[in-house]
Design a protein around this motif. Structure first.
Motif, PDB file in Angstrom:
ATOM      1  N   ALA A 369       0.843  -1.198   0.000  1.00 12.25           N
ATOM      2  CA  ALA A 369       0.000   0.000   0.000  1.00 12.25           C
ATOM      3  C   ALA A 369       0.879   1.249   0.000  1.00 12.25           C
ATOM      4  O   ALA A 369       2.101   1.189   0.181  1.00 12.25           O
ATOM      5  CB  ALA A 369      -0.921  -0.007   1.211  1.00 12.25           C
ATOM      6  N   GLY A 479      -6.454  13.083  -1.133  1.00 13.62           N
ATOM      7  CA  GLY A 479      -6.660  11.780  -0.517  1.00 13.62           C
ATOM      8  C   GLY A 479      -7.561  10.893  -1.355  1.00 13.62           C
ATOM      9  O   GLY A 479      -7.311   9.694  -1.504  1.00 13.62           O
ATOM     10  N   LEU A 480      -8.613  11.472  -1.914  1.00 15.48           N
ATOM     11  CA  LEU A 480      -9.512  10.693  -2.770  1.00 15.48           C
ATOM     12  C   LEU A 480      -8.813  10.246  -4.046  1.00 15.48           C
ATOM     13  O   LEU A 480      -9.019   9.119  -4.526  1.00 15.48           O
ATOM     14  CB  LEU A 480     -10.751  11.522  -3.097  1.00 15.48           C
ATOM     15  N   GLY A 483      -6.558   7.456  -3.103  1.00 17.19           N
ATOM     16  CA  GLY A 483      -7.364   6.265  -2.866  1.00 17.19           C
ATOM     17  C   GLY A 483      -7.844   5.638  -4.160  1.00 17.19           C
ATOM     18  O   GLY A 483      -7.860   4.412  -4.306  1.00 17.19           O
ATOM     19  N   GLU A 486      -4.932   3.776  -5.722  1.00 15.70           N
ATOM     20  CA  GLU A 486      -4.673   2.510  -5.042  1.00 15.70           C
ATOM     21  C   GLU A 486      -5.679   1.441  -5.460  1.00 15.70           C
ATOM     22  O   GLU A 486      -5.307   0.291  -5.737  1.00 15.70           O
ATOM     23  CB  GLU A 486      -4.743   2.708  -3.520  1.00 15.70           C
ATOM     24  N   THR A 487      -6.947   1.801  -5.501  1.00 20.91           N
ATOM     25  CA  THR A 487      -7.971   0.810  -5.872  1.00 20.91           C
ATOM     26  C   THR A 487      -7.860   0.423  -7.343  1.00 20.91           C
ATOM     27  O   THR A 487      -8.096  -0.733  -7.704  1.00 20.91           O
ATOM     28  CB  THR A 487      -9.373   1.364  -5.573  1.00 20.91           C
ATOM     29  N   GLU A 495     -14.602  -0.246  -5.043  1.00 22.68           N
ATOM     30  CA  GLU A 495     -14.027   0.840  -4.245  1.00 22.68           C
ATOM     31  C   GLU A 495     -13.613   1.999  -5.129  1.00 22.68           C
ATOM     32  O   GLU A 495     -13.727   3.165  -4.747  1.00 22.68           O
ATOM     33  CB  GLU A 495     -12.828   0.315  -3.445  1.00 22.68           C
ATOM     34  N   LYS A 499     -14.638   6.056  -4.781  1.00 21.69           N
ATOM     35  CA  LYS A 499     -13.670   7.165  -4.746  1.00 21.69           C
ATOM     36  C   LYS A 499     -13.951   8.169  -5.854  1.00 21.69           C
ATOM     37  O   LYS A 499     -13.982   9.391  -5.623  1.00 21.69           O
ATOM     38  CB  LYS A 499     -12.243   6.620  -4.885  1.00 21.69           C
ATOM     39  N   LYS A 629      -9.064   8.592   3.508  1.00 19.16           N
ATOM     40  CA  LYS A 629      -9.467   8.498   2.102  1.00 19.16           C
ATOM     41  C   LYS A 629      -8.625   7.500   1.311  1.00 19.16           C
ATOM     42  O   LYS A 629      -9.014   7.106   0.218  1.00 19.16           O
ATOM     43  CB  LYS A 629      -9.379   9.885   1.447  1.00 19.16           C
ATOM     44  N   PHE A 630      -7.454   7.133   1.830  1.00 21.85           N
ATOM     45  CA  PHE A 630      -6.605   6.230   1.041  1.00 21.85           C
ATOM     46  C   PHE A 630      -5.756   5.274   1.877  1.00 21.85           C
ATOM     47  O   PHE A 630      -5.297   4.253   1.383  1.00 21.85           O
ATOM     48  CB  PHE A 630      -5.653   7.048   0.150  1.00 21.85           C
ATOM     49  N   GLU A 632      -4.325   2.418   4.058  1.00 19.70           N
ATOM     50  CA  GLU A 632      -4.723   1.035   4.318  1.00 19.70           C
ATOM     51  C   GLU A 632      -3.793   0.445   5.372  1.00 19.70           C
ATOM     52  O   GLU A 632      -2.679   0.012   5.060  1.00 19.70           O
ATOM     53  CB  GLU A 632      -4.664   0.209   3.031  1.00 19.70           C
TER      54      GLU A 632
END
Length: 650
Positions: A369, A479-480, A483, A486-487, A495, A499, A629-630, A632
């Motif tokens: 992550a 942050g969004l 996130g 990452e997804t 997810e 986002k 927001k991101f 993990e």
């Protein structure tokens, strides 16, 4: 950032086991794991120590305990320490570590067997003298209360004396004692009673020796406490006992000084070697204890673990050099389940390291992550400066940070906190220049003017609050985006929908607000409403049916996250106005001295609040509003099998 980890398996011949463990311990780059359940390797037997190995391990444990006891006895000595420099200690450690364990044990044990009795005897004697030094003044105070009573008693042969001290409120019990002793001795006794102070009554009894047992039994039965002197003062007249106590107190002081000097000499001479021995033996013991995590057959051993992938070549080269072709290092494939539990090793540049510690306070990111350390290192000092934007306060925070980082350089938590404060203090000074603040509004009297905003001016409140909202939009939006990345990278499409939907909804809301406030053309209104609906749908989709209710609440919660950034402006303004109040009150006192005291106290209070509040609130904005927001969590810290060495003890 996170280091890429490799799962490795090391296989070698039994005769290379000790050498392999020693090399891996020295390199300190592999985290040794227990043999995994459910795999063919788990059928292997753990490496078992033979009789010599068990004896060696037991000897290491015993010697470590004895060394620690000696260090405990020597460490508290005033002026104690060691005459050895850190370089000397490190070189001695390396030389001793190179010796075979059995030879090392013989050498250290011989030294300890010689040293321990001398140190322990000196420390024991010192403890006895210290106990005597503390107790003698109590005996002296008691005797001084009893001396006047002793003068009223006759000196009789074959008679015994008992001294009693009781609280005055219990003095009526003395009448009962007088009556009983009169019965026991046939009236052959003397008893003198006197109040020696407001709380204590003293009594002296003189009675024949032959009645001692009965009298003592009576006093014990009535729970009467007698004054008992040391054996060497028993039977000595009270005045002579007082003189003896005075002589003994003077002698004790000289004996304690002599013992302190002796223990100090031991400390200076032996603390260094003892510290090195403890470090070497502790690391050798660690090598013995790790063997139970390895698997073995009659002729081979198997070791599994994790290491940074970039260290693979180093380990292979070192083992090949030390053990030749008898040891094989193989990188193993990582299954999805193993990837979830892979240890996490963070590595960031030195300026970012303190903020890595703050991330760990919350949790480690799971393996693979995103590491939020660089973002915290960027934003947290800026937020701190936006809140405590004052040149004087910032300079004091810098000084506090430097003090903590130097004073507690061997304590990670306080050292790291000092480094963070130093960086944050610099940003407070920078923002103080932009705000034009020096102890609040005091800078105005010296010609200091704001280069950006004058926070003490109510007319800038709207701009200040608007700026902090913009900061919130930027960080929450970032942050969004992180996130979503990452997804997307891990193909968690539901997810990702949430986002992206939140980003669309936030953008639509701001277009709606701008259009309604005539800050944007009215033509944006309808598209913004459509975009808002699309965003809410995307947020609701991963939640299923309950998303119809929870989706809009999620959007409102994110708006609340953004509004939380108003605390940057609000807490900053409270600091400005408290500083202004301190300066105004100082001017109203009419006295320079009194004004300085009043202003100083309020500024100290403001500084304390100015350190605590920005720190707590900046961390909260990161941990809750931004990381949520991101980030993990769930990572397992990478703990390599490595020598602690002398640096851990010095």
């Amino acid at each position: 950032m996170q280091l890429a980890m490799a799962k490795v398996q090391i296989i070698g011949g039994q005769r290379c086991l000790d050498q392999t463990v020693r090399v891996l311990h020295r390199l300190g780059v592999i985290q040794i794991e227990d043999l995994p359940r459910g795999s063919p390797l788990y059928a292997l037997q753990p490496v078992a120590l033979d009789e010599a190995g068990l004896h060696r391990k037991e000897s290491l444990t015993v010697l470590l305990t004895r060394i620690q006891a000696l260090l405990t006895l020597l460490a508290p000595q005033p002026g104690g320490g060691t005459t050895y420099s850190p370089v000397d200690l490190a070189e001695t450690y390396d030389a001793l570590y190179a010796q075979p364990t059995d030879a090392l044990l013989v050498q250290v044990k011989a030294q300890i067997d010689t040293l321990a009795p001398e140190v322990q005897a000196a420390a024991l004697q010192r403890d006895k003298l210290e106990t005597e030094r503390v107790s003698l003044p109590r005996y002296e105070a008691t005797l001084r209360k009893l001396v006047p009573l002793a003068a009223e008693l006759p000196q009789l042969k074959d008679f015994e004396t008992a001294a009693l001290l009781i609280e005055r409120r219990f003095s009526p019990v003395l009448d009962l004692i007088r009556h009983e002793i009169d019965r026991l001795t046939g009236s052959r006794f003397e008893m003198v009673v006197r109040d020696v102070d407001d709380e204590t009554t003293a009594a002296l009894l003189v009675f024949p020796h032959r009645h001692s047992g009965a009298v003592q039994s009576l006093l014990g039965r009535e729970n009467i406490s007698q004054v008992r002197l040391p054996d060497e003062l028993t039977g000595v007249p009270f005045r002579d006992a007082l003189k003896a106590i005075a002589r003994r107190q003077a002698a004790i002081a000289a004996e304690l000084a002599e013992l302190d000097n002796r223990l100090l000499a031991f400390s200076l001479e032996w603390t260094g070697p003892l510290t090195v021995w403890r470090a070497v033996l502790r690391d050798r013991l660690q090598e013995s204890e790790v063997l139970i995590r390895l698997g073995a057959t009659q002729y081979t051993f198997v070791l599994t673990g994790w290491m940074p992938r970039r260290q693979l070549a180093l380990v292979r080269e070192a083992l090949h050099r030390e053990a030749g072709d008898q040891v094989i290092v193989e990188e193993m494939p990582i299954s999805p389940a193993e990837r979830e539990r892979a240890p996490v090793a963070l590595e960031n540049p030195a300026p970012l390291k303190p903020f890595e510690f703050l991330v760990r306070l919350l949790a480690l990111p799971r393996y693979g992550a995103l590491d939020p350390t660089p973002f915290m290192a960027l934003f947290l000092p800026i937020f701190f400066g936006l809140i405590l934007g004052d040149i004087a306060y910032g300079a004091l925070v810098v000084l506090l940070g430097v003090y903590l980082s130097r004073k507690y350089e061997h304590r990670e938590g306080l050292r790291t906190l000092g480094q963070v404060f130093t960086i944050c203090g610099v940003w407070s000074v920078v923002m103080g220049v932009l705000y034009g603040e020096f102890l609040g509004t005091l800078g105005e009297h010296f010609g200091l003017r704001p280069l950006w905003l004058n926070r003490a001016d109510p007319q800038v409140f709207q701009a200040l609050f608007g700026f902090t909202i913009a900061v919130g939009v930027m960080q929450v939006g970032l942050g969004l985006i992180l996130g979503a990345w990452e997804t997307l990278r891990e193909r968690r499409l539901k997810e990702l929908s949430a986002k992206l939907g939140m980003l669309v909804a936030l953008c639509a809301l701001f277009f709606l607000i701008g259009s309604a406030a005539n800050l944007l053309p009215h033509d944006f209104f309808t598209p913004a409403v459509v975009a808002l609906l699309i965003g809410v749908i995307l947020v609701s989709y991963p939640l299923g049916v309950v998303g119809l209710l929870l989706g809009p609440l999620e959007v409102l919660g994110t708006i609340g996250n953004i509004l939380s950034y108003l605390r940057i402006a609000a807490i900053g303004l409270s600091s400005v106005y408290l500083a202004k109040l301190a300066n105004d009150l100082a001017g109203l006192t009419g006295s320079v001295v009194l004004g300085a005291i009043v202003a100083g106290l309020l500024h100290v209070l403001n500084l304390a609040l100015g350190i605590l509040s920005p720190t707590v609130q900046s961390l909260r904005l990161h941990y809750v509003e931004f990381f949520g927001k991101f980030f993990e969590p769930g990572g397992r810290s990478f703990t390599p099998f490595r020598r602690l060495g002398i640096s851990h003890d010095a």
